[in-house]
Design an enzyme around this catalytic site. Sequence first.
Site, short mmCIF file in Angstrom:
data_model
loop_
_atom_site.label_atom_id
_atom_site.label_comp_id
_atom_site.label_asym_id
_atom_site.label_seq_id
_atom_site.Cartn_x
_atom_site.Cartn_y
_atom_site.Cartn_z
N ASN A 100 0.89 -1.17 0.00
CA ASN A 100 0.00 0.00 0.00
C ASN A 100 0.92 1.21 0.00
O ASN A 100 1.49 1.56 1.02
CB ASN A 100 -0.89 -0.03 1.25
CG ASN A 100 -1.68 1.26 1.43
OD1 ASN A 100 -1.84 2.03 0.48
ND2 ASN A 100 -2.16 1.51 2.64
N HIS A 116 -9.27 1.84 4.66
CA HIS A 116 -8.01 1.95 5.39
C HIS A 116 -8.19 2.93 6.57
O HIS A 116 -8.94 3.90 6.45
CB HIS A 116 -6.91 2.46 4.46
CG HIS A 116 -5.56 2.37 5.08
ND1 HIS A 116 -5.09 3.34 5.93
CD2 HIS A 116 -4.61 1.42 5.02
CE1 HIS A 116 -3.88 2.97 6.36
NE2 HIS A 116 -3.56 1.82 5.81
N GLU A 171 -6.46 5.25 7.63
CA GLU A 171 -6.17 6.66 7.32
C GLU A 171 -7.39 7.31 6.66
O GLU A 171 -7.66 8.50 6.87
CB GLU A 171 -4.92 6.75 6.43
CG GLU A 171 -3.66 6.49 7.24
CD GLU A 171 -2.54 5.83 6.46
OE1 GLU A 171 -2.55 5.88 5.22
OE2 GLU A 171 -1.64 5.26 7.12
N SER A 181 3.20 -2.10 10.30
CA SER A 181 4.64 -2.21 10.53
C SER A 181 5.19 -3.61 10.26
O SER A 181 6.15 -4.04 10.90
CB SER A 181 5.01 -1.74 11.95
OG SER A 181 4.64 -0.38 12.13
N GLY A 233 2.34 2.41 10.60
CA GLY A 233 3.32 3.47 10.38
C GLY A 233 4.02 3.92 11.64
O GLY A 233 4.69 4.95 11.66
N GLU A 255 -5.67 -4.52 10.60
CA GLU A 255 -4.61 -3.54 10.82
C GLU A 255 -4.89 -2.78 12.11
O GLU A 255 -5.67 -1.81 12.11
CB GLU A 255 -4.55 -2.56 9.65
CG GLU A 255 -4.23 -3.21 8.32
CD GLU A 255 -3.54 -2.24 7.37
OE1 GLU A 255 -2.50 -2.61 6.85
OE2 GLU A 255 -4.03 -1.13 7.18
N LYS A 288 0.29 4.30 -0.34
CA LYS A 288 -0.27 5.54 0.21
C LYS A 288 0.01 6.70 -0.74
O LYS A 288 -0.02 6.49 -1.95
CB LYS A 288 0.28 5.77 1.62
CG LYS A 288 0.15 4.51 2.48
CD LYS A 288 0.36 4.73 3.94
CE LYS A 288 0.21 3.39 4.66
NZ LYS A 288 0.24 3.50 6.10
P1 PGA Z 1 2.81 0.29 7.58
O1 PGA Z 1 1.38 0.54 6.92
O2 PGA Z 1 3.29 -1.05 7.05
O3 PGA Z 1 3.66 1.43 7.11
O4 PGA Z 1 2.63 0.26 9.05
C1 PGA Z 1 0.47 -0.51 6.77
C2 PGA Z 1 -0.77 0.02 6.13
O5 PGA Z 1 -1.14 1.17 6.40
O6 PGA Z 1 -1.42 -0.68 5.34
#
Ligand code: PGA
Length: 255
Positions: A13, A98, A100, A216, A176, A170, A15
């Site tokens: 992903n 997601h 976010e 992560s 992140g 998640e 982003k």
């Molecule tokens: P990350 O993001 O691996 O940077 O923690 C995962 C995601 O948002 O799908």
Amino acid sequence: MNKAVRKAVIAGNWKMNKTPAEAKTLIEEMKPLVADAKCDVVLCVPFIDIPAAVEAAKGSNIKIGAENVHFKASGAYTGEVSADMLKEAGVEYVVIGHSERRTYFGETDQTVNLRSLAALNAGLKAIICVGETLEQRELGYTETLLKFQTKMALTNVTKEQLQNVIIAYEPVWAIGTGVTATAEQADEGNGYVRTAIAEAYGADVAETVTIQYGGSMNAGNADELVAKVNVDGGLIGGASLKAPDFAKIVAAASK
Ligand code: PGA
């Protein structure tokens, strides 16, 4: 539990990262590194990168996904992109709900459901994200919340359509942040999602659904995470922007 009935899916992903030219370069770098994958390999990229990404991935085992989709087929929705537009552009997967988008763009369980239905009705594969915040976890609501989010997202999704659904668990506190859920926490969260699917569709059906962990996941911890019985791959943010790291995660899911 029979993990062998499910194919692991490793999805990047990106982003809001990479221009079209940068997308091309990164995919060219990844192609040889993931060519022998025994799992499905997907890169979900910004809308504007899709044509370059589809072109760069042509002839390889990398599938291209989008990071969102609107729930209406067409109309006065300035700035939005429909499922048919994605499909025609060569997109096969789409990330929906997601955290976010839930946090910054007002996404709700209802809009997640509508987007999922739009994607599935257009023949796209939906990667639907669910997850609890740290506060919700500390209050003891993780199981309740994951089951609720899963069932809400799948409202009116048929058993047949479920074959095109991937759920990504998640935990919001792990995205992140560099704080990964332990393999046990990931397995437990994914297990709650699988139980919710079993309650809605039956245990046999639930056994066939791919449930990813995300938050992560990286080259160093992927082995342990994807080895868990309920963890069928991962949704990878930061580590999907570096070809060698992403390739190591794909290798971990190919064992
Ligand atoms: P990350 O993001 O691996 O940077 O923690 C995962 C995601 O948002 O799908």
